[in-house]
Design a protein around this motif. Sequence first.
Motif, PDB file in Angstrom:
ATOM      1  N   VAL A 103     -28.324  -9.368 -15.452  1.00 52.58           N
ATOM      2  CA  VAL A 103     -29.215  -9.584 -16.853  1.00 52.58           C
ATOM      3  C   VAL A 103     -30.627  -9.104 -16.690  1.00 52.58           C
ATOM      4  O   VAL A 103     -31.067  -8.265 -17.706  1.00 52.58           O
ATOM      5  CB  VAL A 103     -29.252 -11.514 -17.161  1.00 52.58           C
ATOM      6  N   ALA A 104     -31.274  -9.258 -15.615  1.00 60.06           N
ATOM      7  CA  ALA A 104     -32.575  -8.717 -15.365  1.00 60.06           C
ATOM      8  C   ALA A 104     -32.465  -7.136 -15.349  1.00 60.06           C
ATOM      9  O   ALA A 104     -33.164  -6.544 -15.994  1.00 60.06           O
ATOM     10  CB  ALA A 104     -32.911  -9.263 -13.882  1.00 60.06           C
ATOM     11  N   ALA A 105     -31.340  -6.496 -14.890  1.00 61.95           N
ATOM     12  CA  ALA A 105     -31.249  -4.968 -14.680  1.00 61.95           C
ATOM     13  C   ALA A 105     -31.079  -4.514 -16.340  1.00 61.95           C
ATOM     14  O   ALA A 105     -31.622  -3.482 -16.529  1.00 61.95           O
ATOM     15  CB  ALA A 105     -30.148  -4.742 -13.805  1.00 61.95           C
ATOM     16  N   SER A 106     -30.399  -5.342 -17.014  1.00 63.00           N
ATOM     17  CA  SER A 106     -29.979  -4.803 -18.234  1.00 63.00           C
ATOM     18  C   SER A 106     -31.287  -5.016 -19.200  1.00 63.00           C
ATOM     19  O   SER A 106     -31.548  -4.288 -20.066  1.00 63.00           O
ATOM     20  CB  SER A 106     -28.856  -5.603 -18.862  1.00 63.00           C
ATOM     21  N   ALA A 107     -32.255  -5.967 -18.709  1.00 62.19           N
ATOM     22  CA  ALA A 107     -33.509  -6.096 -19.598  1.00 62.19           C
ATOM     23  C   ALA A 107     -34.481  -5.206 -19.031  1.00 62.19           C
ATOM     24  O   ALA A 107     -35.488  -5.095 -19.771  1.00 62.19           O
ATOM     25  CB  ALA A 107     -33.950  -7.625 -19.332  1.00 62.19           C
ATOM     26  N   GLY A 108     -34.184  -4.589 -17.998  1.00 63.44           N
ATOM     27  CA  GLY A 108     -35.446  -3.416 -17.353  1.00 63.44           C
ATOM     28  C   GLY A 108     -36.342  -4.294 -16.682  1.00 63.44           C
ATOM     29  O   GLY A 108     -37.173  -3.538 -16.353  1.00 63.44           O
ATOM     30  N   THR A 109     -36.252  -5.764 -16.161  1.00 67.13           N
ATOM     31  CA  THR A 109     -37.382  -6.363 -15.678  1.00 67.13           C
ATOM     32  C   THR A 109     -36.853  -7.479 -14.621  1.00 67.13           C
ATOM     33  O   THR A 109     -35.260  -7.642 -14.461  1.00 67.13           O
ATOM     34  CB  THR A 109     -38.122  -7.083 -16.313  1.00 67.13           C
ATOM     35  N   ALA A 110     -37.424  -7.769 -13.711  1.00 69.66           N
ATOM     36  CA  ALA A 110     -37.110  -8.522 -12.420  1.00 69.66           C
ATOM     37  C   ALA A 110     -37.321 -10.115 -13.175  1.00 69.66           C
ATOM     38  O   ALA A 110     -38.310 -10.396 -13.872  1.00 69.66           O
ATOM     39  CB  ALA A 110     -37.770  -8.477 -11.312  1.00 69.66           C
ATOM     40  N   LEU A 111     -36.337 -11.004 -12.688  1.00 67.89           N
ATOM     41  CA  LEU A 111     -36.683 -12.225 -13.190  1.00 67.89           C
ATOM     42  C   LEU A 111     -37.612 -13.017 -12.144  1.00 67.89           C
ATOM     43  O   LEU A 111     -37.139 -12.850 -10.961  1.00 67.89           O
ATOM     44  CB  LEU A 111     -35.278 -13.175 -13.430  1.00 67.89           C
ATOM     45  N   THR A 112     -38.458 -14.004 -12.723  1.00 73.44           N
ATOM     46  CA  THR A 112     -39.156 -14.669 -11.863  1.00 73.44           C
ATOM     47  C   THR A 112     -38.192 -15.806 -11.454  1.00 73.44           C
ATOM     48  O   THR A 112     -37.052 -16.094 -12.099  1.00 73.44           O
ATOM     49  CB  THR A 112     -40.251 -15.183 -12.442  1.00 73.44           C
ATOM     50  N   ASP A 113     -38.488 -16.736 -10.308  1.00 68.80           N
ATOM     51  CA  ASP A 113     -37.613 -17.964  -9.718  1.00 68.80           C
ATOM     52  C   ASP A 113     -37.642 -18.746 -10.990  1.00 68.80           C
ATOM     53  O   ASP A 113     -36.567 -19.278 -11.258  1.00 68.80           O
ATOM     54  CB  ASP A 113     -38.385 -18.410  -8.772  1.00 68.80           C
ATOM     55  N   GLU A 114     -38.579 -19.019 -11.826  1.00 63.26           N
ATOM     56  CA  GLU A 114     -38.485 -20.008 -13.006  1.00 63.26           C
ATOM     57  C   GLU A 114     -37.720 -19.462 -14.056  1.00 63.26           C
ATOM     58  O   GLU A 114     -36.882 -20.151 -14.340  1.00 63.26           O
ATOM     59  CB  GLU A 114     -40.167 -20.164 -13.502  1.00 63.26           C
ATOM     60  N   GLU A 115     -37.661 -18.209 -14.242  1.00 61.62           N
ATOM     61  CA  GLU A 115     -36.887 -17.557 -15.255  1.00 61.62           C
ATOM     62  C   GLU A 115     -35.420 -18.007 -14.928  1.00 61.62           C
ATOM     63  O   GLU A 115     -34.424 -18.034 -15.800  1.00 61.62           O
ATOM     64  CB  GLU A 115     -37.245 -16.028 -15.631  1.00 61.62           C
ATOM     65  N   GLU A 116     -34.985 -17.731 -13.733  1.00 59.84           N
ATOM     66  CA  GLU A 116     -33.651 -17.648 -13.221  1.00 59.84           C
ATOM     67  C   GLU A 116     -33.461 -19.067 -13.346  1.00 59.84           C
ATOM     68  O   GLU A 116     -32.182 -19.532 -13.778  1.00 59.84           O
ATOM     69  CB  GLU A 116     -33.813 -17.125 -11.670  1.00 59.84           C
ATOM     70  N   LYS A 117     -34.229 -19.975 -13.052  1.00 56.49           N
ATOM     71  CA  LYS A 117     -33.686 -21.666 -13.332  1.00 56.49           C
ATOM     72  C   LYS A 117     -33.560 -22.009 -14.647  1.00 56.49           C
ATOM     73  O   LYS A 117     -32.367 -22.699 -14.874  1.00 56.49           O
ATOM     74  CB  LYS A 117     -34.776 -22.382 -12.613  1.00 56.49           C
ATOM     75  N   GLU A 118     -34.444 -21.466 -15.420  1.00 59.79           N
ATOM     76  CA  GLU A 118     -34.279 -21.648 -16.938  1.00 59.79           C
ATOM     77  C   GLU A 118     -33.055 -21.002 -17.535  1.00 59.79           C
ATOM     78  O   GLU A 118     -32.343 -21.611 -18.329  1.00 59.79           O
ATOM     79  CB  GLU A 118     -35.468 -20.880 -17.643  1.00 59.79           C
ATOM     80  N   LEU A 119     -32.537 -19.799 -17.025  1.00 64.04           N
ATOM     81  CA  LEU A 119     -31.306 -19.173 -17.502  1.00 64.04           C
ATOM     82  C   LEU A 119     -30.262 -19.904 -17.112  1.00 64.04           C
ATOM     83  O   LEU A 119     -29.411 -20.149 -17.731  1.00 64.04           O
ATOM     84  CB  LEU A 119     -31.291 -17.778 -17.113  1.00 64.04           C
TER      85      LEU A 119
END
Length: 135
Positions: A107-123
């Motif tokens: 998902v992060a790769a398709s969005a072109g950005t890295a996820l933060t730990d908090e974003e990962e938990k939220e997803l």
Amino acid sequence: MFNLDFLTKFATSLSYNNPHFMDTIGKLLKQYREINKLTLRQVEEKTGISNAYLSQLENDKIAHPSANTLYKLSQTYDVELETLLSAGGVIEKKEQSTPKHKILQSVAASAGTALTDEEEKELLNYLNFIRQRDK
């Protein structure tokens, strides 16, 4: 196609309203199991870890599972071993913020950005919400 900003904002609203959001290894393991749509018995069959022990883990009766147990669960749930070792207190968490879950890395790769730990938990929380809603 989905809107990553919308998902992040929606998941944020869910997770911040829940004071117990993934604050223990047990809750994290239960969430990964539910995301993978597995029962405790199915995890037992795949890992050889008894469903009684898995239940105790998920209910925080066992706070520090062995590295071997976490390795088996990381393979079954398709999550980086480091994520579970860190959450289980076996190793110290690295300072660097990187996506830990292989699906979320995509998902992060398709969005072109890295996820933060908090974003990962939220997803993960949002995905769990959708799957629980669809039951």
